[in-house]
Scaffold this motif. Structure first.
Motif, short mmCIF file in Angstrom:
data_model
loop_
_atom_site.label_atom_id
_atom_site.label_comp_id
_atom_site.label_asym_id
_atom_site.label_seq_id
_atom_site.Cartn_x
_atom_site.Cartn_y
_atom_site.Cartn_z
N THR A 1 31.79 43.99 38.25
CA THR A 1 30.80 43.63 37.24
C THR A 1 30.07 44.84 36.68
OG1 THR A 1 29.08 43.28 38.92
CG2 THR A 1 30.37 41.35 38.25
N PHE A 2 29.66 44.69 35.42
CA PHE A 2 28.70 45.57 34.77
C PHE A 2 28.09 44.78 33.62
CE2 PHE A 2 27.57 48.65 31.40
CZ PHE A 2 26.56 49.32 32.06
N ASP B 1 29.48 46.04 41.83
CA ASP B 1 28.76 46.27 40.58
C ASP B 1 28.64 47.77 40.33
OD1 ASP B 1 27.01 44.91 38.44
OD2 ASP B 1 25.73 46.51 39.18
N SER B 2 28.68 48.15 39.05
CA SER B 2 28.61 49.57 38.71
C SER B 2 27.35 49.88 37.90
CB SER B 2 29.86 50.01 37.93
OG SER B 2 30.13 49.14 36.84
N LYS C 1 28.11 38.33 47.88
CA LYS C 1 27.76 39.61 48.47
C LYS C 1 27.98 40.69 47.41
CE LYS C 1 27.16 42.95 51.55
NZ LYS C 1 25.82 43.26 52.12
N VAL C 2 26.94 41.49 47.12
CA VAL C 2 27.01 42.49 46.04
C VAL C 2 26.77 43.88 46.61
CG1 VAL C 2 26.11 43.21 43.80
CG2 VAL C 2 26.14 40.78 44.40
N VAL C 3 27.65 44.83 46.24
CA VAL C 3 27.43 46.23 46.57
C VAL C 3 27.56 47.05 45.29
CG1 VAL C 3 28.32 45.98 48.92
CG2 VAL C 3 29.86 46.70 47.08
N GLN C 4 26.99 48.24 45.32
CA GLN C 4 27.04 49.14 44.18
C GLN C 4 28.05 50.26 44.44
OE1 GLN C 4 25.42 48.85 41.24
NE2 GLN C 4 24.39 46.96 41.90
N ASN C 5 28.81 50.61 43.41
CA ASN C 5 29.74 51.74 43.51
C ASN C 5 29.90 52.37 42.14
OD1 ASN C 5 31.56 53.25 45.29
ND2 ASN C 5 33.17 52.53 43.94
N TYR D 1 39.16 51.06 36.63
CA TYR D 1 39.30 49.73 37.23
C TYR D 1 40.03 49.80 38.56
CZ TYR D 1 39.75 44.67 37.42
OH TYR D 1 39.66 43.36 37.81
N ALA D 2 41.12 50.55 38.60
CA ALA D 2 41.93 50.58 39.82
C ALA D 2 41.15 51.15 41.01
CB ALA D 2 43.20 51.41 39.58
N VAL D 3 40.45 52.25 40.79
CA VAL D 3 39.66 52.86 41.87
C VAL D 3 38.59 51.89 42.35
CG1 VAL D 3 38.01 54.69 42.39
CG2 VAL D 3 40.10 55.24 41.15
N GLN D 4 37.92 51.24 41.39
CA GLN D 4 36.84 50.31 41.75
C GLN D 4 37.38 49.11 42.51
OE1 GLN D 4 33.85 51.20 41.46
NE2 GLN D 4 32.46 49.67 40.66
#
Length: 301
Positions: free
Chosen positions: A10-11, A35-36, A52-56, A61-64
């Motif tokens: 998500t963004f 989420d970015s 469950k949400v984490v930030q990265n 797209y592939a890396v994420q």
């Protein structure tokens, strides 16, 4: 609840994320969102629905998505890939509930048809339906190929089946947002097309095969498309989709869709390829340096 967790990137997806998650809650409550840096209510809405949400930090797209696979907090037998602006039809949710617990061990993945809605119109023609995508796979037996565009889930082993019902891709943003997004997509598409010619980096990818799965056939056609001269190929592609694959039967919304997605976007990609050659020449190292300086993208990674 089935033994499956769903990974969503998500963004700023506050328009879509509630619809997406609620459609998934018909068969699982294990939803993992990467989420970015959203600055709207995406995270708040997702967490209120139990996700469950984490930030990265975003790279591509592939890396994420592979980050999501590797850091998934749910130890489920199955994984599913969804985009935030997609949702599962109730019929598909029921089918997943019925079949997931009865799959034989040799089956490692499931293909699902994607239905595209544009300006509230189902785009049925122009080779845009059905599009079969590998969206469900056994945990530990699949990953996202590390291409810059049109990333597919690849399986390490096992057979696949096709589910009967659809998921829906229906973005609710306006046309200005759509064109701006595709302008950014075009840069990634340029990198992918140039990589076919220059092989900036080697990575495990879908094998091109016209007689294989849909993603193998798509990759085969993309390689062939890359060999057609600039500015000729968008015209051929549009005519193929709009005339030969009957895209004109999709009405006014279909004309807008097929023209923008099948011609304008492809022409924009070619214009950006031409710009690369015009400003950097055709030397491989010069092109790598151009993307580092202009877009802060390392084509070798």
């Amino acid at each position: 609840m089935q033994d499956i967790s769903v990974i969503i990137l998500t963004f700023n997806e506050e328009k879509h994320i509630k619809r997406c998650i609620k459609s998934l809650l018909l068969f699982t409550d294990k939803i993992f969102i990467i989420d970015s840096g959203s600055i709207d209510k995406t995270v708040e809405i997702a967490e209120s629905l139990g996700a469950k949400v984490v930030q990265n930090t975003w790279v591509n797209y592939a890396v994420q998505f592979n980050f999501g696979i590797q850091n998934n907090p749910f130890n489920t037998k199955w994984l599913m890939r969804m985009d935030a602006d997609e949702y599962v039809l109730p019929e598909l949710a029921e089918e997943i509930n019925q079949k997931l617990g009865n799959i034989t061990p040799e089956i490692a993945g499931m293909y699902i048809k994607r239905r595209v809605i544009f300006m509230d119109k189902w785009i049925r023609r122009g080779a845009y339906y059905p599009i079969w995508l590998l969206r469900i796979w056994r945990n530990g037996q699949g990953a996202c190929e590390e291409s810059w565009m049109d990333e597919h889930i690849t399986l390490t082993t096992g057979k696949t089946i096709q589910l009967e019902n659809d998921l829906v891709d229906h973005n609710l943003n306006n046309l200005t947002w759509w064109t701006q997004k595709h302008n950014l997509y075009a840069i990634r598409e340029v990198i992918d097309l140039l990589n076919i010619k220059y092989n900036f980096r080697n990575f495990e990818s879908v094998e091109p095969n016209f007689f294989g799965s849909q993603e193998q056939r798509t990759r085969f056609l993309k390689v062939k498309y890359a060999s057609i001269p600039l500015f000729i190929r968008p015209i051929i592609y549009f005519l193929y989709r709009y005339i030969f694959r009957l895209g004109f039967l999709d009405g006014k919304q279909g004309f807008i869709w097929h023209f923008l997605q099948g011609f304008w976007y492809r022409f924009l990609v070619d214009a950006k390829v031409y710009e690369v050659y015009h400003r950097a020449g055709r030397d491989k190292k010069a092109i790598e340096n151009f993307f580092k300086e202009e877009f802060n993208k390392d084509l070798t990674k």
